[in-house]
Design an enzyme around this catalytic site. Structure first.
Site, PDB file in Angstrom:
ATOM      1  N   LYS A  24       0.832  -0.838   0.112  1.00  0.00           N
ATOM      2  CA  LYS A  24      -0.315   0.095  -0.064  1.00  0.00           C
ATOM      3  C   LYS A  24       1.177   1.401   0.066  1.00  0.00           C
ATOM      4  CE  LYS A  24      -0.172   0.364   5.182  1.00  0.00           C
ATOM      5  NZ  LYS A  24      -1.368   0.020   6.469  1.00  0.00           N
ATOM      6  N   ARG A  59      -9.168   0.116  16.393  1.00  0.00           N
ATOM      7  CA  ARG A  59      -9.153   1.580  15.592  1.00  0.00           C
ATOM      8  C   ARG A  59     -10.439   0.790  14.344  1.00  0.00           C
ATOM      9  NH1 ARG A  59      -4.185   1.413  11.599  1.00  0.00           N
ATOM     10  NH2 ARG A  59      -4.778  -0.032  11.161  1.00  0.00           N
ATOM     11  N   TYR A  84      13.809  32.465   4.587  1.00  0.00           N
ATOM     12  CA  TYR A  84      12.732  33.520   4.949  1.00  0.00           C
ATOM     13  C   TYR A  84      13.324  33.255   7.000  1.00  0.00           C
ATOM     14  CZ  TYR A  84      10.502  32.083   0.825  1.00  0.00           C
ATOM     15  OH  TYR A  84       9.547  32.057  -0.413  1.00  0.00           O
ATOM     16  N   MET A 131      10.119  25.869  -0.128  1.00  0.00           N
ATOM     17  CA  MET A 131       9.237  25.128  -1.244  1.00  0.00           C
ATOM     18  C   MET A 131      10.080  24.306  -2.171  1.00  0.00           C
ATOM     19  SD  MET A 131       6.447  25.549  -3.972  1.00  0.00           S
ATOM     20  CE  MET A 131       5.322  27.039  -2.998  1.00  0.00           C
TER      21      MET A 131
END
Length: 374
Positions: A35, A133, A266, A314
């Site tokens: 997965k 869960r 930044y 970013m």
């Protein structure tokens, strides 16, 4: 033209890790978890490799993942572990996937669709043996088994549960969960004739919980080279050791000489205390290299560690390469993996990020160009 940021996945490491799990599993079958795009390692590539090694089945989270694997030619049973919804039942049945039922709600419609397509669908039931869960409580178990048993076009093929604390070797919880699971599934002898596959052990259960192998085990993180309890597991492991399969590298974009008392990036989160040589890397949180690594992480350049300085942005990250020798644009920088004698692991990055290796691998593997290598 490819991105400067490159994730490589080692086939030999995946094969080795499967062998380690195979040795620990004994006679139990192995269902690799692929997965989350194979924990960032490539779902289809990993499934093909594990199939070659003898995997009995595969585990995915959603129907769409199972359909993708069928389209890629994977023929083993594929269990949809997280459950499903009515809208996804038709593609599930058409692709011959194995649903894991978390309650009896879907039984009538699933049986109807199976009959319409002339199929008998094998199902597994998820028991909440202590995870808290998903799934059914022990007192609800017999009712759901009977519902499946009475459905004309369904067959109960297995029962599963999940350990919530198998990565904590000091906890008594895993023994309690195992006991609840064995006691509850013991009712199957009276309810269901024939063989029903019982499976409980994730990587932690396989490595650390005695008696948890049962009929099948479901390793995930261990197949990709990491111990379920992180650095503690690696520190206390005995051979054969797991081998990390993922490496994440980039290249130096620019090298700058900056004076003392120079604010970088930044918010000027880092101010130089001395004249420094700063390398600019074309990687940032868009690539899974999160802001939480600001002023905390290290990378490898010239086989040596260089600290991340200032705010990770970013698409750019700054590292201090003062004293590391000649560093030029185009030089390789390793963010995850080995360079020379040094290595940065996903466990170490996870500590910097305040998370776990699973998240690191998923982020890096799913957000960057990825290539399978020997």
């Amino acid at each position: 033209m490819r991105s400067l940021n490159r994730v490589t996945i080692s086939r030999s490491a995946l094969e080795h890790n499967y062998g380690v799990c195979r040795q620990l599993a004994g006679d139990a079958a192995i269902m690799p978890l692929v997965k989350a795009d194979g924990y960032g390692h490539g779902q289809v590539d990993c499934a093909r490799i594990f199939a070659e090694q003898g995997a009995a089945a595969f585990g995915v989270a959603e129907v769409v993942e199972g359909v993708r694997m069928r389209q890629a030619g994977i023929t083993q049973p594929i269990l949809v572990l997280a459950g499903t919804v009515p809208q996804a039942l038709a593609p599930l049945v058409e692709a011959d996937l194995t649903p894991v039922l978390v309650d009896p709600f879907l039984v009538p419609e699933l049986s109807r669709l199976a009959g319409k397509l002339g199929k008998i669908v094998e199902v597994h039931i998820k028991l909440d043996a202590g995870m808290g869960r998903q799934g059914m409580l022990p007192e609800e178990f017999a009712t759901t088994v009977r519902a499946v048993q009475q459905a004309e076009h369904l067959r109960l093929a297995g029962v599963m549960a999940h350990f919530p604390m198998a990565d904590d070797r000091q906890s008594s919880n895993s023994a309690d969960v195992l006991r609840t699971f064995v006691d509850t599934t013991g009712q199957l002898r009276q309810l269901i004739p024939g063989k029903c596959c019982l499976h409980l052990a994730n990587s932690g259960g396989l490595f650390y919980v005695a008696g948890a192998r049962l009929d099948m085990v479901r390793p995930g993180i261990a197949l990709y080279g990491y111990y379920p309890d992180g650095r503690a597991g690696r520190a206390t492991a005995e051979p054969p050791f797991l081998r990390p399969a993922m490496r994440f590298a980039t290249q130096v974009l620019q090298v700058r000489q900056v004076p003392a008392e120079k604010g970088l990036g930044y918010s000027h989160l880092h101010v130089t205390a001395r004249p420094a040589t700063i390398a600019v890397l074309p990687v940032g949180y868009d690539d899974g290299y999160l802001r939480s690594l600001s002023n905390r992480a290290s990378v490898l350049i010239n086989g040596k560690r260089a600290p991340v300085v200032g705010r990770v942005s970013m698409n750019l990250t700054l590292v201090d390469v003062t004293g590391l020798g000649a560093v030029r644009p185009g030089d390789e920088v390793v963010l995850l993996g080995r360079q020379g004698e040094e290595e940065i692991t996903a466990d170490e990055i996870a500590a910097w990020m305040d998370t776990i290796s699973y998240e690191v691998l998923c982020l890096f593997g799913n957000l960057n160009d990825r290539e399978l290598v020997a």
